[in-house]
Each structure stands twice: as C-alpha cells, then as structure tokens.
Design a protein around this motif. Structure first.
Motif, mmCIF file in Angstrom:
data_model
loop_
_atom_site.group_PDB
_atom_site.id
_atom_site.type_symbol
_atom_site.label_atom_id
_atom_site.label_comp_id
_atom_site.label_asym_id
_atom_site.label_seq_id
_atom_site.Cartn_x
_atom_site.Cartn_y
_atom_site.Cartn_z
ATOM 1 N N ALA A 25 0.697 -1.371 -0.080
ATOM 2 C CA ALA A 25 0.239 -0.024 0.037
ATOM 3 C C ALA A 25 0.683 1.020 0.342
ATOM 4 N N LYS A 26 2.195 1.170 0.273
ATOM 5 C CA LYS A 26 2.687 2.408 0.650
ATOM 6 C C LYS A 26 3.660 2.474 -0.659
ATOM 7 N N ALA A 27 4.550 1.500 -1.033
ATOM 8 C CA ALA A 27 5.075 1.062 -2.359
ATOM 9 C C ALA A 27 4.086 1.655 -3.253
ATOM 10 N N ALA A 45 0.333 -15.794 2.501
ATOM 11 C CA ALA A 45 -0.732 -15.451 3.391
ATOM 12 C C ALA A 45 -1.172 -13.594 2.048
ATOM 13 N N ALA A 46 0.683 -13.287 1.785
ATOM 14 C CA ALA A 46 0.392 -12.500 0.940
ATOM 15 C C ALA A 46 -0.644 -11.889 -0.623
ATOM 16 N N LYS A 47 -0.483 -13.496 -1.417
ATOM 17 C CA LYS A 47 -2.023 -13.709 -2.452
ATOM 18 C C LYS A 47 -2.815 -13.341 -2.356
ATOM 19 N N PRO A 48 -3.031 -14.073 -1.115
ATOM 20 C CA PRO A 48 -5.093 -13.494 -1.234
ATOM 21 C C PRO A 48 -5.089 -11.940 -0.843
ATOM 22 N N ASP A 49 -3.737 -11.949 0.485
ATOM 23 C CA ASP A 49 -4.181 -10.200 1.181
ATOM 24 C C ASP A 49 -4.074 -9.116 0.275
ATOM 25 N N ILE A 50 -3.056 -9.011 -0.699
ATOM 26 C CA ILE A 50 -3.041 -8.652 -1.949
ATOM 27 C C ILE A 50 -4.485 -9.031 -2.741
ATOM 28 N N GLU A 51 -4.697 -10.054 -2.977
ATOM 29 C CA GLU A 51 -5.460 -10.063 -4.259
ATOM 30 C C GLU A 51 -6.889 -9.058 -3.376
ATOM 31 N N ALA A 52 -7.206 -9.177 -2.501
ATOM 32 C CA ALA A 52 -8.386 -8.390 -1.663
ATOM 33 C C ALA A 52 -8.007 -7.021 -1.361
ATOM 34 N N ASP A 67 7.053 -19.453 -7.336
ATOM 35 C CA ASP A 67 8.367 -20.462 -8.185
ATOM 36 C C ASP A 67 9.357 -20.590 -6.503
ATOM 37 N N ASN A 68 9.249 -21.960 -5.994
ATOM 38 C CA ASN A 68 9.814 -21.637 -5.404
ATOM 39 C C ASN A 68 10.016 -21.060 -3.872
ATOM 40 N N GLY A 69 8.329 -21.236 -3.321
ATOM 41 C CA GLY A 69 7.814 -20.658 -1.964
ATOM 42 C C GLY A 69 7.895 -18.683 -2.328
ATOM 43 N N VAL A 70 8.887 -18.467 -3.441
ATOM 44 C CA VAL A 70 8.137 -16.917 -3.947
ATOM 45 C C VAL A 70 7.056 -16.585 -4.470
ATOM 46 N N THR A 71 6.288 -15.841 -4.465
ATOM 47 C CA THR A 71 5.475 -15.421 -4.804
ATOM 48 C C THR A 71 5.422 -14.049 -5.654
ATOM 49 N N ARG A 72 5.685 -13.505 -6.977
ATOM 50 C CA ARG A 72 5.951 -12.765 -7.433
ATOM 51 C C ARG A 72 4.783 -12.120 -7.906
ATOM 52 N N ILE A 73 3.998 -11.320 -7.685
ATOM 53 C CA ILE A 73 2.672 -10.164 -7.730
ATOM 54 C C ILE A 73 3.277 -9.062 -8.428
ATOM 55 N N LEU A 74 2.476 -8.525 -9.931
ATOM 56 C CA LEU A 74 2.419 -7.635 -10.671
ATOM 57 C C LEU A 74 1.855 -6.574 -10.565
ATOM 58 N N ILE A 75 1.182 -5.864 -10.292
ATOM 59 C CA ILE A 75 0.518 -4.658 -9.610
ATOM 60 C C ILE A 75 0.496 -3.642 -10.504
ATOM 61 N N LYS A 76 -0.229 -3.202 -10.995
ATOM 62 C CA LYS A 76 -0.930 -1.762 -11.856
ATOM 63 C C LYS A 76 -1.160 -1.001 -11.261
ATOM 64 N N ARG A 77 -0.733 0.423 -10.859
ATOM 65 C CA ARG A 77 -1.923 1.665 -10.118
ATOM 66 C C ARG A 77 -2.605 2.139 -10.932
ATOM 67 N N VAL A 78 -4.294 1.719 -11.345
ATOM 68 C CA VAL A 78 -4.549 2.643 -11.949
ATOM 69 C C VAL A 78 -5.551 4.137 -11.196
ATOM 70 N N LYS A 79 -4.979 4.136 -9.900
ATOM 71 C CA LYS A 79 -5.484 5.572 -9.669
ATOM 72 C C LYS A 79 -5.322 6.036 -8.236
#
Length: 79
Positions: A25-27, A45-52, A67-79
């Motif tokens: 949220a800060k980044a 928990a990062a995946k469901p938390d960040i999706e929500a 991959d290998n216990g690391v979740t990589r999430i790409l988020i586009k800032r919309v507003k």
C-alpha cells in the motif's frame, strides 16, 4: 505476456502478514498511475491479502507467479 516495464520492485520476502500488504500500500503511492509495482513475497498469505487489497483499492493485479516459495505479484496502479 509481453515484457512489462516494472517501475518499482518491493521485496517483502521473510515478512509476514500484515507486513506485505502494508508495504504494498505504501509502495504503490511511490509510483505513477499506469506504472507497475512488482512485489516479491514468501508469506503464503500475501497472495490472498494483496488480491483483496487490490480489489478494495481499485488497483489491477496483472500477474501472480509462485516459484520456489516466492510469490511474485505484478500490480498496476490504476488511480
């Protein structure tokens, strides 16, 4: 998937809930609308938390890879 330009990478590996979501949220505020934030997390928990969080804040999740216990999430800032 074409190569996205990542504006900022947030590495929250080793951090546990609610750390990854709070840091995300800060980044997201440090990039411009339309830019992409890459989040690297090891907390399951990062995946469901960040999706929500993305649904709640109106930001767009472009991709999630695990991959290998690391979740990589790409988020586009919309507003």
């Amino acid at each position: 998937m074409s190569e996205l330009r990542i504006s900022k990478t947030l590495d929250v590996r080793g951090m546990y809930c609610p750390g990854p979501v709070l840091e995300t949220a800060k980044a997201i505020k440090q990039i411009n609308v339309g830019e992409v934030l890459e989040v690297l997390a090891t907390d399951p928990a990062a995946k469901p938390d960040i999706e929500a969080w993305a649904r709640r804040t109106g930001n767009q999740i472009l991709d999630i890879k695990q991959d290998n216990g690391v979740t990589r999430i790409l988020i586009k800032r919309v507003k």
